[in-house]
Write a protein that holds these residues in place. Sequence first.
Motif, PDB file in Angstrom:
ATOM      1  N   LYS A 129     -10.956  19.081  22.353  1.00 41.50           N
ATOM      2  CA  LYS A 129     -12.367  18.876  22.013  1.00 41.50           C
ATOM      3  C   LYS A 129     -12.592  17.446  21.529  1.00 41.50           C
ATOM      4  N   ASN A 130     -11.681  16.959  20.699  1.00 39.41           N
ATOM      5  CA  ASN A 130     -11.806  15.606  20.157  1.00 39.41           C
ATOM      6  C   ASN A 130     -11.594  14.537  21.226  1.00 39.41           C
ATOM      7  N   LEU A 131     -10.799  14.834  22.246  1.00 38.08           N
ATOM      8  CA  LEU A 131     -10.557  13.855  23.311  1.00 38.08           C
ATOM      9  C   LEU A 131     -11.835  13.550  24.086  1.00 38.08           C
ATOM     10  N   GLY A 132     -12.699  14.548  24.252  1.00 34.52           N
ATOM     11  CA  GLY A 132     -13.991  14.309  24.886  1.00 34.52           C
ATOM     12  C   GLY A 132     -13.986  14.285  26.400  1.00 34.52           C
ATOM     13  N   CYS A 133     -12.856  14.598  27.040  1.00 30.79           N
ATOM     14  CA  CYS A 133     -12.810  14.590  28.503  1.00 30.79           C
ATOM     15  C   CYS A 133     -13.534  15.819  29.054  1.00 30.79           C
ATOM     16  N   ASP A 134     -13.877  15.763  30.335  1.00 34.18           N
ATOM     17  CA  ASP A 134     -14.625  16.857  30.952  1.00 34.18           C
ATOM     18  C   ASP A 134     -13.717  17.978  31.447  1.00 34.18           C
ATOM     19  N   ALA A 135     -12.509  17.635  31.887  1.00 28.16           N
ATOM     20  CA  ALA A 135     -11.550  18.648  32.342  1.00 28.16           C
ATOM     21  C   ALA A 135     -10.149  18.213  31.939  1.00 28.16           C
ATOM     22  N   TYR A 136      -9.294  19.207  31.680  1.00 30.22           N
ATOM     23  CA  TYR A 136      -7.932  18.919  31.226  1.00 30.22           C
ATOM     24  C   TYR A 136      -7.010  19.982  31.815  1.00 30.22           C
ATOM     25  N   SER A 137      -6.008  19.537  32.565  1.00 29.29           N
ATOM     26  CA  SER A 137      -5.038  20.442  33.199  1.00 29.29           C
ATOM     27  C   SER A 137      -3.675  20.272  32.548  1.00 29.29           C
ATOM     28  N   ALA A 138      -2.938  21.372  32.403  1.00 32.49           N
ATOM     29  CA  ALA A 138      -1.633  21.255  31.749  1.00 32.49           C
ATOM     30  C   ALA A 138      -0.681  22.350  32.194  1.00 32.49           C
ATOM     31  N   SER A 139       0.603  22.050  32.082  1.00 29.50           N
ATOM     32  CA  SER A 139       1.654  23.053  32.228  1.00 29.50           C
ATOM     33  C   SER A 139       2.058  23.522  30.840  1.00 29.50           C
ATOM     34  N   LEU A 140       2.377  24.803  30.736  1.00 27.13           N
ATOM     35  CA  LEU A 140       2.888  25.343  29.478  1.00 27.13           C
ATOM     36  C   LEU A 140       4.393  25.561  29.542  1.00 27.13           C
ATOM     37  N   HIS A 141       4.972  25.417  30.750  1.00 27.37           N
ATOM     38  CA  HIS A 141       6.412  25.669  30.901  1.00 27.37           C
ATOM     39  C   HIS A 141       7.246  24.398  30.780  1.00 27.37           C
ATOM     40  N   LYS A 142       6.657  23.332  30.274  1.00 20.65           N
ATOM     41  CA  LYS A 142       7.429  22.120  29.997  1.00 20.65           C
ATOM     42  C   LYS A 142       7.688  22.042  28.490  1.00 20.65           C
ATOM     43  N   TRP A 143       6.923  21.253  27.774  1.00 16.57           N
ATOM     44  CA  TRP A 143       7.197  20.994  26.356  1.00 16.57           C
ATOM     45  C   TRP A 143       6.794  22.150  25.440  1.00 16.57           C
ATOM     46  N   ILE A 144       5.896  23.028  25.892  1.00 15.66           N
ATOM     47  CA  ILE A 144       5.518  24.198  25.086  1.00 15.66           C
ATOM     48  C   ILE A 144       6.588  25.289  25.170  1.00 15.66           C
ATOM     49  N   LEU A 145       7.455  25.217  26.201  1.00 10.91           N
ATOM     50  CA  LEU A 145       8.590  26.138  26.366  1.00 10.91           C
ATOM     51  C   LEU A 145       8.163  27.560  26.714  1.00 10.91           C
ATOM     52  N   ALA A 146       7.021  27.691  27.382  1.00  8.31           N
ATOM     53  CA  ALA A 146       6.566  28.993  27.874  1.00  8.31           C
ATOM     54  C   ALA A 146       7.311  29.328  29.170  1.00  8.31           C
ATOM     55  N   PRO A 147       7.150  30.555  29.689  1.00  2.00           N
ATOM     56  CA  PRO A 147       7.877  30.932  30.910  1.00  2.00           C
ATOM     57  C   PRO A 147       7.471  30.072  32.106  1.00  2.00           C
ATOM     58  N   ALA A 148       8.397  29.891  33.031  1.00  2.00           N
ATOM     59  CA  ALA A 148       8.101  29.163  34.264  1.00  2.00           C
ATOM     60  C   ALA A 148       6.954  29.853  34.992  1.00  2.00           C
ATOM     61  N   GLY A 149       6.000  29.045  35.457  1.00  2.00           N
ATOM     62  CA  GLY A 149       4.840  29.599  36.139  1.00  2.00           C
ATOM     63  C   GLY A 149       3.670  29.834  35.209  1.00  2.00           C
ATOM     64  N   SER A 150       3.524  28.964  34.192  1.00  2.00           N
ATOM     65  CA  SER A 150       2.394  29.112  33.262  1.00  2.00           C
ATOM     66  C   SER A 150       1.775  27.750  32.969  1.00  2.00           C
ATOM     67  N   GLY A 151       0.456  27.716  32.968  1.00  2.00           N
ATOM     68  CA  GLY A 151      -0.290  26.499  32.674  1.00  2.00           C
ATOM     69  C   GLY A 151      -1.722  26.864  32.341  1.00  2.00           C
ATOM     70  N   PHE A 152      -2.588  25.849  32.225  1.00  2.00           N
ATOM     71  CA  PHE A 152      -3.995  26.159  31.965  1.00  2.00           C
ATOM     72  C   PHE A 152      -4.905  25.067  32.497  1.00  2.00           C
ATOM     73  N   LEU A 153      -6.165  25.448  32.668  1.00  2.00           N
ATOM     74  CA  LEU A 153      -7.231  24.513  33.013  1.00  2.00           C
ATOM     75  C   LEU A 153      -8.345  24.663  31.989  1.00  2.00           C
ATOM     76  N   PHE A 154      -8.764  23.536  31.428  1.00  2.00           N
ATOM     77  CA  PHE A 154      -9.917  23.488  30.528  1.00  2.00           C
ATOM     78  C   PHE A 154     -11.036  22.727  31.218  1.00  2.00           C
ATOM     79  N   VAL A 155     -12.241  23.282  31.175  1.00  2.00           N
ATOM     80  CA  VAL A 155     -13.441  22.567  31.610  1.00  2.00           C
ATOM     81  C   VAL A 155     -14.488  22.738  30.520  1.00  2.00           C
ATOM     82  N   ARG A 156     -14.981  21.626  30.017  1.00  2.00           N
ATOM     83  CA  ARG A 156     -15.955  21.661  28.927  1.00  2.00           C
ATOM     84  C   ARG A 156     -17.245  22.343  29.393  1.00  2.00           C
ATOM     85  N   ASN A 157     -17.788  23.198  28.542  1.00  2.00           N
ATOM     86  CA  ASN A 157     -19.002  23.942  28.913  1.00  2.00           C
ATOM     87  C   ASN A 157     -20.123  23.023  29.371  1.00  2.00           C
ATOM     88  N   ARG A 158     -20.304  21.926  28.651  1.00  2.00           N
ATOM     89  CA  ARG A 158     -21.407  21.024  28.991  1.00  2.00           C
ATOM     90  C   ARG A 158     -21.162  20.296  30.312  1.00  2.00           C
TER      91      ARG A 158
END
Length: 422
Positions: free
Chosen positions: A249-278
Amino acid sequence: MKENPKSKLIRRDFFKKSAAGIIGFFGGGHLNIALGSQNNFKKPISPTDSNWSVINSQFILKKGITYMNNASLGMPPINVVDSVRSGYEKISKEPLHGKHKLQDRINNNVMPLLAKTFNVNKEEIILTRNASEALFLQTLGIVLKEGDEVVLSTQEHPAALKPWVHRESKDGVVLKYVFIPSPLVSKRDVIDRLMSAVTSKTKAISFCHVTRGGHKYPVKEIANVARRKGVATLVDGAQAVGQFPVDIKNLGCDAYSASLHKWILAPAGSGFLFVRNRSKNYFESPFDLKASTVQSYFNPPGTKDYPVRAAVGAALNFIDKIGLENIEKRCRYLSNHLKNGLKKMKDVKILSSDNPKMSAPGSTIFEKSNLDALESVKIFEDKIGFHIDEHQRDGHNAIRVSTHFYNTTSQIDLLLATLESI
């Protein structure tokens, strides 16, 4: 009636063999974890090795391997492994009810925790298989017409570039590549280089939060300038989340894509997409033309890998218990130890900045004279069982070492000694 002494010996032998089997399965030294003491640790009080030994015991890495390629794929702790196993057992024992239980856990536990971790609204974020899938969704979803321009840096990951090349070929979108040097010169230099390519036809800037080589871009500053010009900012955060706290939210970007199976150490095959409501009006859904929410825009229909997605919660809880601020300090402590050792070698050129504002805590890239980076990967594995990676990108013949909190200074010392001997 007295028990037969022979039966006591047989039973004692059985338990010895069973315990040995458990220890063997978990790689040695992990019997306490196998018997249910996962996450039995306190937040570390300093970044030194001695404060992290109990946390490091939560992993089941095969004996003889040292893992320093976390930027490619993370090493899940045992509680995450157990969560995935438990999820598949639920579906195997009760396919329909098991599926519904996992869906409830994802919706009621995982998604709120994910939103809290990155300071976004739950309605603005969806789970994906990885950052690449999220990048494809945001790139193919943004509304562009023939002649519209998109600014990209030369340090983007191939997975981020591929959908843009598709848009270029299919829709006539104009791609403008901006050269960014390694190491980064300054935050101001990155901003000026990207913004110098912006024209009245520019509709979006697509760039990494942290590059594959560990360079850290000033996302908030770029997003602020772009917003004033009416330009959307689409960020690849695959190498950022989990190395340090990320407040989207503080970064202010419109969309943010990420993997969760790298530094977050979640299972392989997990990530997320954020798109700001506005910002959702920048996009159209590839799945539902009547979509009105971020989740309905980008969430494809069909059965998901529910055990993997449900286990994301276990990874987030594990990371939260340690603290992302502590992880950042620990990763920085280890990479500084590596860089200090590399600086003593005359034939080595470090391409990662010493400035924490321009480099991620965990990844370090460097070149060694007369050493092919791709060949070095095999050399380190064959000689000392170390898993590292190459970074033959951006015109460099670089080696990439990505140290996470479970690595140690003694492991880094062995890597340095081996590098010097090659």
